[in-house]
Scaffold this active site. Structure first.
Site, PDB file in Angstrom:
ATOM      1  N   LYS A 206       0.850  -1.195   0.000  1.00 24.02           N
ATOM      2  CA  LYS A 206       0.000   0.000   0.000  1.00 24.02           C
ATOM      3  C   LYS A 206       0.896   1.260   0.000  1.00 24.02           C
ATOM      4  O   LYS A 206       2.108   1.156   0.039  1.00 24.02           O
ATOM      5  CB  LYS A 206      -0.962  -0.017   1.195  1.00 24.02           C
ATOM      6  CG  LYS A 206      -1.722  -1.363   1.360  1.00 24.02           C
ATOM      7  CD  LYS A 206      -2.821  -1.562   0.309  1.00 24.02           C
ATOM      8  CE  LYS A 206      -3.300  -2.993   0.175  1.00 24.02           C
ATOM      9  NZ  LYS A 206      -4.137  -3.505   1.242  1.00 24.02           N
TER      10      LYS A 206
HETATM   11  C1  PLP Z   1      -5.077  -4.639   1.671  1.00 18.07           C
HETATM   12  C2  PLP Z   1      -6.534  -4.516   1.690  1.00 18.07           C
HETATM   13  C3  PLP Z   1      -7.306  -4.857   2.812  1.00 18.07           C
HETATM   14  C4  PLP Z   1      -6.733  -5.560   4.014  1.00 18.07           C
HETATM   15  O1  PLP Z   1      -5.671  -4.929   4.605  1.00 18.07           O
HETATM   16  P1  PLP Z   1      -4.569  -5.765   5.411  1.00 18.07           P
HETATM   17  O2  PLP Z   1      -3.749  -4.721   6.063  1.00 18.07           O
HETATM   18  O3  PLP Z   1      -3.810  -6.569   4.395  1.00 18.07           O
HETATM   19  O4  PLP Z   1      -5.295  -6.632   6.391  1.00 18.07           O
HETATM   20  C5  PLP Z   1      -8.665  -4.596   2.779  1.00 18.07           C
HETATM   21  N1  PLP Z   1      -9.247  -4.047   1.700  1.00 18.07           N
HETATM   22  C6  PLP Z   1      -8.552  -3.736   0.606  1.00 18.07           C
HETATM   23  C7  PLP Z   1      -9.263  -3.112  -0.556  1.00 18.07           C
HETATM   24  C8  PLP Z   1      -7.178  -3.980   0.550  1.00 18.07           C
HETATM   25  O5  PLP Z   1      -6.490  -3.683  -0.560  1.00 18.07           O
END
Ligand code: PLP
Length: 415
Positions: A206
């Protein structure tokens, strides 16, 4: 991330973190200090995040999935309830609702942008009503860094008495610019009376990284107090605003002060806390968010230029007019059928040229668990988006010439 050898050129993954010496020093300082968890780095990050996204409050937590779980739980969503979730998302948006005991009303998305619009949300609400579910919340996903049309979705939530849980895992730094105002993602929609929360993820792919990390932001003090409490076993050491302790005889001394050992549990919570080690990293990263966003925007502008000659076989992501995106993914649209190559072959050939790609997402309603539960739903927009999408490398450390490399590789592989 390791990849196949490509001569002198480094392998380009579809995304990766940018960690610098300042980040490392911030983490090392925590390791040398007194607090590995429940310490000042967590609260400093929460304050900085709230300020950055224009929210009254932020609760840091273990990851984005935990953030979703806390948001649904704080809104009191449970068995018999349903949450509207676009099918074009990561598994967690839907699974977290199911863990709360709720059903998931999968919504279709626009085949080009991958975003859930008002019509798609309304259709999902209608289907949920026919199934006898009580719809409680809309959970729009700000796919790839662009927001869902929030003016319309907030108006719909308000009209139907639903809460809003914005899944902004992709969209820290994105600004909603509809209606002439600038509202950062995370500020929420106070006009939605049933509750408005935004969740973030700080997974390394991210835009800013904690390693594992997440957060919930919002403006309603009672709702955010519940998020904070649920994140830490449901424990209260200070009385609820306006309500006080449930058992004042046990809680208070003769002068009416809370006893120093006292805590109260109003409901069972989780341990979804973020550690200070992770908080220090993501706080340091947050300080570079603007630079990351700017670099990602520049790379996306280059992609638009370099991919233009490959149209209509390859098209860059479809732009929506209502936001200024902090791009998480370069989700290109490729007409594999017209190119006469299937996606697996294209991905393998690109990989051999040093270009990593990924598919975001397999529509969640197609997962075996959900098909067993709900049968085969017809969500043609999500299927059409899935058929054409391929995420190309996008991360701040990429050079301008890397975009040329990706475009040249695509041209070679598709022609
Ligand atoms: C990455 C992601 C999540 C979950 O986040 P984590 O930190 O990996 O648990 C939820 N929704 C979306 C759209 C994501 O890309």
């Amino acid at each position: 991330m390791a990849g196949p050898s490509t001569g002198d050129l480094p392998f380009l993954p579809y995304g990766r973190q940018s960690v610098d010496e300042e980040d490392i020093a911030a983490v090392a300082a925590v390791l040398r200090g007194d607090w590995l968890t429940q310490g000042p780095a967590v609260s400093a990050f929460e304050r900085a995040l709230a300020a950055r996204v224009g929210a009254a409050d932020a609760v840091a937590c273990a990851n984005g999935t935990a953030a979703l779980r806390l948001a649904y739980a704080a809104l009191g969503i449970g068995p018999g309830d349903a949450v509207v979730v676009p099918s074009n998302t990561f598994l967690a948006t839907a699974s977290a609702a199911r863990h709360a005991g709720a059903e998931v009303a999968f919504a279709d998305v626009d085949p080009d942008s991958g975003l859930m619009g008002v019509a798609e949300a309304e259709a999902a609400i209608d289907r949920a009503a026919k199934a006898g579910w009580r719809v409680r919340a809309l959970a729009p996903v700000h796919y790839a860094g662009q927001t869902a049309p929030m003016d319309g979705l907030a108006a719909l939530a308000r009209a139907e008495g639903l809460a809003l849980v914005e899944d902004a895992a992709h969209a820290i730094g994105t600004v909603d610019v509809s209606g002439g105002r600038e509202v950062p993602v995370g500020a929420g929609r106070p006009e939605v009376e049933a509750g408005s929360l935004t969740v973030f993820s700080f997974h390394p792919v991210k835009t800013i990284a904690a390693g594992e990390g997440g957060a919930v932001t919002g403006g309603d003090p009672a709702l955010m107090a519940r998020v904070r409490r649920l994140c830490n076993h449901g424990m209260m050491r200070t009385p609820d605003p306006g309500e006080g302790f449930a058992d004042p005889d046990a809680a208070l001394d003769a002068e009416g002060n809370a006893n120093p050992w006292y805590y109260e549990m109003a409901e069972p919570g989780f341990n979804h806390r973020l550690s200070d080690i992770h908080a220090a990293l993501v706080l340091s990263q947050l300080g570079r968010l603007d630079r990351f966003v700017e670099r990602r925007a520049r790379l996306m502008a280059l992609y638009a230029e370099r991919l233009a000659p490959l149209a209509p076989l390859v098209r860059p992501p479809a732009l929506v007019p209502w936001c200024r995106p902090a791009w998480h993914l370069c989700a290109a649209r490729i007409d594999f059928a017209a190119a006469g190559r299937n996606r697996a072959a294209v991905m393998a050939a690109l990989r051999a040229l040093g270009v990593g790609t990924q598919v975001h997402y397999i529509p969640v309603h197609r997962q075996p668990y959900w098909r067993r539960r709900y049968g085969d739903l017809a969500l043609p927009g999500a299927m059409s988006h899935y058929a054409q999408t391929l995420s190309l490398p996008l991360f701040p450390a990429m050079a301008d010439t890397d975009v040329d490399r990706v475009a040249a590789a695509l041209e070679r592989v598709l022609s």
